[in-house]
Design a protein around this motif. Structure first.
Motif, PDB file in Angstrom:
ATOM      1  N   GLY A   7       0.825  -1.209   0.000  1.00  0.00           N
ATOM      2  CA  GLY A   7       0.000   0.000   0.000  1.00  0.00           C
ATOM      3  C   GLY A   7       0.856   1.254   0.000  1.00  0.00           C
ATOM      4  N   PHE A   8       1.891   1.253   0.833  1.00  0.00           N
ATOM      5  CA  PHE A   8       2.821   2.386   0.888  1.00  0.00           C
ATOM      6  C   PHE A   8       3.494   2.584  -0.469  1.00  0.00           C
ATOM      7  CE2 PHE A   8       7.303   3.707   1.691  1.00  0.00           C
ATOM      8  CZ  PHE A   8       7.050   5.024   2.038  1.00  0.00           C
ATOM      9  N   TYR A   9       3.999   1.495  -1.050  1.00  0.00           N
ATOM     10  CA  TYR A   9       4.662   1.596  -2.354  1.00  0.00           C
ATOM     11  C   TYR A   9       3.702   2.087  -3.438  1.00  0.00           C
ATOM     12  CZ  TYR A   9       8.985  -0.755  -0.859  1.00  0.00           C
ATOM     13  OH  TYR A   9      10.174  -1.084  -0.256  1.00  0.00           O
ATOM     14  N   PHE A  10       2.450   1.651  -3.400  1.00  0.00           N
ATOM     15  CA  PHE A  10       1.483   2.100  -4.410  1.00  0.00           C
ATOM     16  C   PHE A  10       1.277   3.609  -4.319  1.00  0.00           C
ATOM     17  CE2 PHE A  10      -2.738   3.221  -5.918  1.00  0.00           C
ATOM     18  CZ  PHE A  10      -2.668   2.741  -7.221  1.00  0.00           C
ATOM     19  N   ILE A  11       1.095   4.108  -3.111  1.00  0.00           N
ATOM     20  CA  ILE A  11       0.886   5.549  -2.932  1.00  0.00           C
ATOM     21  C   ILE A  11       2.114   6.326  -3.395  1.00  0.00           C
ATOM     22  CG2 ILE A  11       0.631   7.368  -1.183  1.00  0.00           C
ATOM     23  CD1 ILE A  11      -1.294   5.402   0.278  1.00  0.00           C
ATOM     24  N   GLN A  12       3.298   5.852  -3.049  1.00  0.00           N
ATOM     25  CA  GLN A  12       4.519   6.533  -3.473  1.00  0.00           C
ATOM     26  C   GLN A  12       4.661   6.512  -5.002  1.00  0.00           C
ATOM     27  OE1 GLN A  12       5.181   8.420  -1.118  1.00  0.00           O
ATOM     28  NE2 GLN A  12       7.217   7.836  -0.432  1.00  0.00           N
ATOM     29  N   THR A  13       4.356   5.390  -5.618  1.00  0.00           N
ATOM     30  CA  THR A  13       4.418   5.278  -7.080  1.00  0.00           C
ATOM     31  C   THR A  13       3.424   6.224  -7.734  1.00  0.00           C
ATOM     32  OG1 THR A  13       5.136   2.976  -6.925  1.00  0.00           O
ATOM     33  CG2 THR A  13       4.180   3.682  -9.030  1.00  0.00           C
ATOM     34  N   LEU A  14       2.221   6.284  -7.184  1.00  0.00           N
ATOM     35  CA  LEU A  14       1.199   7.184  -7.722  1.00  0.00           C
ATOM     36  C   LEU A  14       1.646   8.642  -7.602  1.00  0.00           C
ATOM     37  CD1 LEU A  14      -1.623   6.947  -8.973  1.00  0.00           C
ATOM     38  CD2 LEU A  14      -2.574   7.148  -6.667  1.00  0.00           C
ATOM     39  N   ARG A  15       2.220   9.007  -6.474  1.00  0.00           N
ATOM     40  CA  ARG A  15       2.741  10.374  -6.283  1.00  0.00           C
ATOM     41  C   ARG A  15       3.793  10.705  -7.328  1.00  0.00           C
ATOM     42  NH1 ARG A  15       5.706  11.036  -1.081  1.00  0.00           N
ATOM     43  NH2 ARG A  15       6.044  13.140  -1.857  1.00  0.00           N
ATOM     44  N   LEU A  16       4.771   9.821  -7.473  1.00  0.00           N
ATOM     45  CA  LEU A  16       5.860  10.073  -8.411  1.00  0.00           C
ATOM     46  C   LEU A  16       5.366  10.127  -9.848  1.00  0.00           C
ATOM     47  CD1 LEU A  16       8.648   7.879  -6.790  1.00  0.00           C
ATOM     48  CD2 LEU A  16       8.485  10.384  -6.804  1.00  0.00           C
ATOM     49  N   ARG A  17       4.469   9.232 -10.198  1.00  0.00           N
ATOM     50  CA  ARG A  17       3.908   9.239 -11.557  1.00  0.00           C
ATOM     51  C   ARG A  17       3.165  10.535 -11.819  1.00  0.00           C
ATOM     52  NH1 ARG A  17      -0.443   4.917 -12.641  1.00  0.00           N
ATOM     53  NH2 ARG A  17      -1.809   6.641 -12.103  1.00  0.00           N
ATOM     54  N   HIS A  18       2.385  10.973 -10.862  1.00  0.00           N
ATOM     55  CA  HIS A  18       1.639  12.237 -10.985  1.00  0.00           C
ATOM     56  C   HIS A  18       2.607  13.403 -11.141  1.00  0.00           C
ATOM     57  CE1 HIS A  18      -1.280  15.380 -10.219  1.00  0.00           C
ATOM     58  NE2 HIS A  18      -0.583  15.775  -9.167  1.00  0.00           N
ATOM     59  N   GLN A  19       3.643  13.437 -10.340  1.00  0.00           N
ATOM     60  CA  GLN A  19       4.616  14.529 -10.415  1.00  0.00           C
ATOM     61  C   GLN A  19       5.348  14.527 -11.758  1.00  0.00           C
ATOM     62  OE1 GLN A  19       7.018  13.867  -6.940  1.00  0.00           O
ATOM     63  NE2 GLN A  19       5.449  14.634  -5.552  1.00  0.00           N
ATOM     64  N   HIS A  20       5.680  13.361 -12.264  1.00  0.00           N
ATOM     65  CA  HIS A  20       6.408  13.259 -13.530  1.00  0.00           C
ATOM     66  C   HIS A  20       5.528  13.635 -14.725  1.00  0.00           C
ATOM     67  CE1 HIS A  20       9.130  11.798 -16.589  1.00  0.00           C
ATOM     68  NE2 HIS A  20       8.167  11.025 -17.056  1.00  0.00           N
ATOM     69  N   ARG A  21       4.331  13.097 -14.764  1.00  0.00           N
ATOM     70  CA  ARG A  21       3.450  13.316 -15.916  1.00  0.00           C
ATOM     71  C   ARG A  21       2.869  14.721 -15.978  1.00  0.00           C
ATOM     72  NH1 ARG A  21      -0.249   7.868 -16.136  1.00  0.00           N
ATOM     73  NH2 ARG A  21       1.389   6.471 -16.841  1.00  0.00           N
ATOM     74  N   ASN A  22       2.512  15.234 -14.831  1.00  0.00           N
ATOM     75  CA  ASN A  22       1.770  16.489 -14.819  1.00  0.00           C
ATOM     76  C   ASN A  22       2.628  17.713 -14.530  1.00  0.00           C
ATOM     77  OD1 ASN A  22      -0.654  15.095 -15.311  1.00  0.00           O
ATOM     78  ND2 ASN A  22      -0.772  14.549 -13.147  1.00  0.00           N
ATOM     79  N   ALA A  23       3.833  17.507 -14.023  1.00  0.00           N
ATOM     80  CA  ALA A  23       4.717  18.623 -13.653  1.00  0.00           C
ATOM     81  C   ALA A  23       3.929  19.773 -13.031  1.00  0.00           C
ATOM     82  CB  ALA A  23       5.501  19.103 -14.874  1.00  0.00           C
ATOM     83  N   PRO A  24       3.140  19.489 -11.984  1.00  0.00           N
ATOM     84  CA  PRO A  24       2.321  20.534 -11.379  1.00  0.00           C
ATOM     85  C   PRO A  24       3.164  21.517 -10.567  1.00  0.00           C
ATOM     86  CG  PRO A  24       2.187  18.578 -10.059  1.00  0.00           C
ATOM     87  CD  PRO A  24       3.050  18.236 -11.253  1.00  0.00           C
ATOM     88  N   SER A  25       2.511  22.535 -10.095  1.00  0.00           N
ATOM     89  CA  SER A  25       3.186  23.472  -9.201  1.00  0.00           C
ATOM     90  C   SER A  25       3.597  22.727  -7.932  1.00  0.00           C
ATOM     91  CB  SER A  25       2.242  24.618  -8.845  1.00  0.00           C
ATOM     92  OG  SER A  25       1.153  24.123  -8.087  1.00  0.00           O
ATOM     93  N   ALA A  26       4.504  23.321  -7.196  1.00  0.00           N
ATOM     94  CA  ALA A  26       4.975  22.690  -5.954  1.00  0.00           C
ATOM     95  C   ALA A  26       3.820  22.429  -4.994  1.00  0.00           C
ATOM     96  CB  ALA A  26       6.031  23.563  -5.288  1.00  0.00           C
ATOM     97  N   GLU A  27       2.847  23.327  -4.959  1.00  0.00           N
ATOM     98  CA  GLU A  27       1.707  23.175  -4.037  1.00  0.00           C
ATOM     99  C   GLU A  27       0.823  21.990  -4.410  1.00  0.00           C
ATOM    100  OE1 GLU A  27       1.849  26.372  -5.854  1.00  0.00           O
ATOM    101  OE2 GLU A  27       3.412  26.876  -4.426  1.00  0.00           O
ATOM    102  N   ALA A  28       0.775  21.662  -5.695  1.00  0.00           N
ATOM    103  CA  ALA A  28      -0.106  20.582  -6.149  1.00  0.00           C
ATOM    104  C   ALA A  28       0.641  19.280  -6.430  1.00  0.00           C
ATOM    105  CB  ALA A  28      -0.840  21.027  -7.406  1.00  0.00           C
ATOM    106  N   ALA A  29       1.929  19.265  -6.178  1.00  0.00           N
ATOM    107  CA  ALA A  29       2.755  18.114  -6.551  1.00  0.00           C
ATOM    108  C   ALA A  29       2.285  16.805  -5.924  1.00  0.00           C
ATOM    109  CB  ALA A  29       4.212  18.376  -6.176  1.00  0.00           C
ATOM    110  N   ASN A  30       1.713  16.858  -4.752  1.00  0.00           N
ATOM    111  CA  ASN A  30       1.287  15.644  -4.050  1.00  0.00           C
ATOM    112  C   ASN A  30      -0.223  15.465  -4.035  1.00  0.00           C
ATOM    113  OD1 ASN A  30       3.915  14.689  -3.124  1.00  0.00           O
ATOM    114  ND2 ASN A  30       3.940  16.609  -1.985  1.00  0.00           N
ATOM    115  N   ARG A  31      -0.950  16.322  -4.740  1.00  0.00           N
ATOM    116  CA  ARG A  31      -2.410  16.278  -4.746  1.00  0.00           C
ATOM    117  C   ARG A  31      -2.905  15.646  -6.031  1.00  0.00           C
ATOM    118  NH1 ARG A  31      -3.816  18.871  -0.350  1.00  0.00           N
ATOM    119  NH2 ARG A  31      -6.025  18.911  -0.697  1.00  0.00           N
TER     120      ARG A  31
END
Length: 186
Positions: A122-146
């Motif tokens: 579960g921990f690894y899935f959440i971390q993978t989802l975070r990293l994938r979101h950050q890589h694909r979307n290159a959001p602002s720093a405030e939205a990087a984990n949302r």
């Protein structure tokens, strides 16, 4: 408490590693003798519950700038990291990685093998989802984990809910003192 929690994840990166090792040994001996401090850390850790409700639907934190999003760092990864850190400190386990800590404390706290495996996944899935979101979307720093759960496919949403359930189970164990350790009870 946040600064203390971060401090407990230290490791040597450069220089005389024996200094870090000596500090780690002292900490591993000392921390289990401080039940009040561990209890305060546990109470602080429980302030960030995973964002799922009673019927396992997602619960949003009301962020006005990023509505209908989940903070995968604060309410997803943090419950795993905090619980693993506190269990490790209470038991004198020297590891600094979340998965290592969870695996090391599992037997000492009578976790079922499947339970700890599910928590780590579960921990690894959440971390993978975070990293994938950050890589694909290159959001602002405030939205990087949302992340908006509606942007996920059905399977990803299901696995994310299950991952949050694992975080919730860890927090329940933490609230109960890890099982047999009353010094941790929040």
């Amino acid at each position: 408490l946040l600064n203390a929690a971060i401090f407990f994840d230290f490791r040597a990166l450069h220089g005389d590693e024996s200094l870090a090792e000596a500090l780690r040994n002292w900490l591993d001996e000392r921390a289990p003798q401080e039940p009040v401090f561990l209890r305060l850390m546990a109470q602080n850790a429980l302030d960030c519950p995973p964002p799922i409700g009673l019927i396992r639907e997602f619960v949003f934190d009301g962020n006005k700038e990023y509505p209908h999003t989940l903070d995968l760092k604060a309410f997803g990864a943090r419950p795993f990291v905090d619980a693993a850190r506190i269990f490790a400190l209470a038991l004198g386990v020297p590891y600094t990685g979340t998965a290592q800590r969870l695996r090391a404390v599992a037997a000492k706290l009578a976790f079922a093998k499947d339970d700890i495996g599910a928590a780590v996944e579960g921990f690894y899935f959440i971390q993978t989802l975070r990293l994938r979101h950050q890589h694909r979307n290159a959001p602002s720093a405030e939205a990087a984990n949302r992340i908006d759960p509606d942007s996920l496919n059905e399977l990803e949403r299901h696995v994310l809910r299950e991952a949050f359930k694992q975080a919730k189970k860890l927090q329940q164990r933490l609230a109960l003192g890890g099982g047999d350790d009353p010094g941790l009870q929040a």
